[in-house]
Design a protein around this motif. Structure first.
Motif, PDB file in Angstrom:
ATOM      1  N   PHE A 146       0.838  -1.194   0.000  1.00 37.63           N
ATOM      2  CA  PHE A 146       0.000   0.000   0.000  1.00 37.63           C
ATOM      3  C   PHE A 146       0.876   1.248   0.000  1.00 37.63           C
ATOM      4  CE2 PHE A 146      -3.112  -2.858   2.344  1.00 37.63           C
ATOM      5  CZ  PHE A 146      -3.919  -3.043   1.240  1.00 37.63           C
ATOM      6  N   PHE A 147       0.501   2.230  -0.796  1.00 38.91           N
ATOM      7  CA  PHE A 147       1.158   3.538  -0.854  1.00 38.91           C
ATOM      8  C   PHE A 147       2.664   3.424  -1.083  1.00 38.91           C
ATOM      9  CE2 PHE A 147      -2.596   3.934   1.926  1.00 38.91           C
ATOM     10  CZ  PHE A 147      -3.350   4.783   1.128  1.00 38.91           C
ATOM     11  N   GLY A 148       3.092   2.434  -1.893  1.00 40.82           N
ATOM     12  CA  GLY A 148       4.490   2.313  -2.292  1.00 40.82           C
ATOM     13  C   GLY A 148       5.409   1.612  -1.313  1.00 40.82           C
ATOM     14  N   GLY A 149       4.933   1.219  -0.151  1.00 39.80           N
ATOM     15  CA  GLY A 149       5.760   0.499   0.814  1.00 39.80           C
ATOM     16  C   GLY A 149       5.258  -0.920   1.001  1.00 39.80           C
ATOM     17  N   THR A 150       6.134  -1.808   1.410  1.00 38.97           N
ATOM     18  CA  THR A 150       5.747  -3.202   1.641  1.00 38.97           C
ATOM     19  C   THR A 150       5.359  -3.391   3.098  1.00 38.97           C
ATOM     20  OG1 THR A 150       7.243  -3.963  -0.089  1.00 38.97           O
ATOM     21  CG2 THR A 150       6.520  -5.607   1.512  1.00 38.97           C
ATOM     22  N   GLN A 151       4.218  -4.044   3.321  1.00 35.56           N
ATOM     23  CA  GLN A 151       3.754  -4.328   4.672  1.00 35.56           C
ATOM     24  C   GLN A 151       3.661  -5.844   4.865  1.00 35.56           C
ATOM     25  OE1 GLN A 151       1.443  -2.455   2.561  1.00 35.56           O
ATOM     26  NE2 GLN A 151       2.564  -0.603   3.048  1.00 35.56           N
ATOM     27  N   HIS A 152       4.169  -6.324   5.976  1.00 35.38           N
ATOM     28  CA  HIS A 152       3.977  -7.709   6.419  1.00 35.38           C
ATOM     29  C   HIS A 152       3.071  -7.622   7.638  1.00 35.38           C
ATOM     30  CE1 HIS A 152       6.945  -9.964   4.004  1.00 35.38           C
ATOM     31  NE2 HIS A 152       7.550  -8.778   3.947  1.00 35.38           N
ATOM     32  N   SER A 153       1.838  -8.079   7.492  1.00 32.28           N
ATOM     33  CA  SER A 153       0.845  -7.962   8.559  1.00 32.28           C
ATOM     34  C   SER A 153       0.511  -9.337   9.112  1.00 32.28           C
ATOM     35  CB  SER A 153      -0.427  -7.297   8.027  1.00 32.28           C
ATOM     36  OG  SER A 153      -0.137  -6.023   7.497  1.00 32.28           O
ATOM     37  N   LEU A 154       0.612  -9.487  10.415  1.00 28.46           N
ATOM     38  CA  LEU A 154       0.227 -10.731  11.078  1.00 28.46           C
ATOM     39  C   LEU A 154      -1.285 -10.747  11.227  1.00 28.46           C
ATOM     40  CD1 LEU A 154       0.806 -13.337  12.677  1.00 28.46           C
ATOM     41  CD2 LEU A 154       0.951 -11.892  14.722  1.00 28.46           C
ATOM     42  N   ARG A 155      -1.926 -11.827  10.744  1.00 27.94           N
ATOM     43  CA  ARG A 155      -3.379 -11.985  10.863  1.00 27.94           C
ATOM     44  C   ARG A 155      -3.658 -13.256  11.656  1.00 27.94           C
ATOM     45  NH1 ARG A 155      -6.921 -13.034   5.534  1.00 27.94           N
ATOM     46  NH2 ARG A 155      -5.767 -14.966   5.631  1.00 27.94           N
ATOM     47  N   LEU A 156      -4.411 -13.140  12.744  1.00 28.37           N
ATOM     48  CA  LEU A 156      -4.818 -14.281  13.569  1.00 28.37           C
ATOM     49  C   LEU A 156      -6.331 -14.398  13.516  1.00 28.37           C
ATOM     50  CD1 LEU A 156      -2.586 -13.580  16.695  1.00 28.37           C
ATOM     51  CD2 LEU A 156      -2.144 -15.211  14.854  1.00 28.37           C
ATOM     52  N   SER A 157      -6.843 -15.619  13.308  1.00 33.07           N
ATOM     53  CA  SER A 157      -8.283 -15.831  13.166  1.00 33.07           C
ATOM     54  C   SER A 157      -8.739 -17.024  13.988  1.00 33.07           C
ATOM     55  CB  SER A 157      -8.649 -16.091  11.699  1.00 33.07           C
ATOM     56  OG  SER A 157      -8.162 -15.073  10.872  1.00 33.07           O
ATOM     57  N   THR A 158     -10.020 -17.000  14.356  1.00 35.28           N
ATOM     58  CA  THR A 158     -10.671 -18.130  15.003  1.00 35.28           C
ATOM     59  C   THR A 158     -12.158 -18.078  14.648  1.00 35.28           C
ATOM     60  OG1 THR A 158     -10.980 -19.345  17.072  1.00 35.28           O
ATOM     61  CG2 THR A 158     -11.138 -16.950  17.206  1.00 35.28           C
ATOM     62  N   GLY A 159     -12.814 -19.232  14.645  1.00 38.12           N
ATOM     63  CA  GLY A 159     -14.233 -19.266  14.307  1.00 38.12           C
ATOM     64  C   GLY A 159     -14.695 -20.688  14.019  1.00 38.12           C
ATOM     65  N   LEU A 160     -15.824 -20.798  13.309  1.00 37.61           N
ATOM     66  CA  LEU A 160     -16.442 -22.094  13.030  1.00 37.61           C
ATOM     67  C   LEU A 160     -16.274 -22.497  11.572  1.00 37.61           C
ATOM     68  CD1 LEU A 160     -19.774 -21.763  15.028  1.00 37.61           C
ATOM     69  CD2 LEU A 160     -17.692 -22.994  15.676  1.00 37.61           C
ATOM     70  N   VAL A 161     -16.095 -23.797  11.365  1.00 34.86           N
ATOM     71  CA  VAL A 161     -15.985 -24.385  10.037  1.00 34.86           C
ATOM     72  C   VAL A 161     -17.142 -25.365   9.859  1.00 34.86           C
ATOM     73  CG1 VAL A 161     -14.574 -25.772   8.471  1.00 34.86           C
ATOM     74  CG2 VAL A 161     -13.463 -24.228  10.087  1.00 34.86           C
ATOM     75  N   ILE A 162     -17.885 -25.197   8.779  1.00 37.28           N
ATOM     76  CA  ILE A 162     -18.999 -26.110   8.456  1.00 37.28           C
ATOM     77  C   ILE A 162     -18.613 -26.880   7.201  1.00 37.28           C
ATOM     78  CG2 ILE A 162     -21.431 -26.276   7.814  1.00 37.28           C
ATOM     79  CD1 ILE A 162     -21.809 -23.585   9.299  1.00 37.28           C
ATOM     80  N   ARG A 163     -18.764 -28.195   7.244  1.00 35.92           N
ATOM     81  CA  ARG A 163     -18.447 -29.062   6.106  1.00 35.92           C
ATOM     82  C   ARG A 163     -19.738 -29.649   5.543  1.00 35.92           C
ATOM     83  NH1 ARG A 163     -15.308 -30.601  10.042  1.00 35.92           N
ATOM     84  NH2 ARG A 163     -16.318 -32.582  10.322  1.00 35.92           N
ATOM     85  N   PHE A 164     -19.828 -29.654   4.218  1.00 32.18           N
ATOM     86  CA  PHE A 164     -20.966 -30.312   3.571  1.00 32.18           C
ATOM     87  C   PHE A 164     -20.567 -30.788   2.202  1.00 32.18           C
ATOM     88  CE2 PHE A 164     -21.373 -25.794   2.989  1.00 32.18           C
ATOM     89  CZ  PHE A 164     -21.656 -25.639   1.654  1.00 32.18           C
TER      90      PHE A 164
END
Length: 164
Positions: A146-164
């Motif tokens: 973004f805006f000409g610079g490189t960003q390394h962003s840590l993303r952490l997630s949690t939630g539900l997974v539905i399989r079908f």
């Protein structure tokens, strides 16, 4: 009579497709926290949804969409990412997985910018019911320019997974 026959054949076809696709699709939805890697770094809260189509029990194609909100300097600021790529999973009651995703990112706040985005990471799903799992953790390094610079962003997630 012919119309009813075509409707019956169509229903049989749809049922056979759904029976064949059983447990080949996974949908995830949940909370995500991101440490935005720009200067200065920011901490953002948001949501993530993703879907995966299994090509084999251990490999699939994943699509991922997330949104993060509230840069301190601009409370209405937001980042959005859409990425797609392969995902390797190790099926079981506790199922670790790894993925490499590529796509686009968009940031809006004190200006607006769109860039290519990529993510490499993985996580652990834990089955809690026959068609339901809890994504205990997912961690990704999301890379943007973004805006000409490189960003390394840590993303952490949690939630539900539905399989079908």
């Amino acid at each position: 009579m012919l119309r009813r026959l075509f409707i019956l054949l169509g229903l049989i076809f749809l049922i056979s497709i759904s029976a064949r696709a059983q447990d080949n699709v996974e949908l995830f939805g949940g909370y995500t926290f991101q440490r935005y890697g720009g200067t200065p770094s920011r901490y953002l809260n948001g949501w993530e949804i993703s879907g995966k189509y299994k090509l084999a029990p251990w490999v699939g194609i994943a699509a991922d969409l997330d949104g993060h909100y509230g840069l301190p300097s601009s409370p209405d600021a937001r980042t959005l990412h859409f990425m797609v790529g392969p995902q390797i999973s190790f099926p079981g009651r506790i199922s670790p997985y790894f993925h490499v995703l590529g796509g686009f990112g968009h940031m809006q706040g004190n200006g607006s910018n769109t860039s290519l985005a990529g993510a490499i990471g993985g996580g652990v799903d834990m089955r809690v019911a026959p068609l339901l799992s809890w994504r205990v953790i997912q961690a990704d390094d999301v890379v943007t320019r973004f805006f000409g610079g490189t960003q390394h962003s840590l993303r952490l997630s949690t939630g539900l997974v539905i399989r079908f």
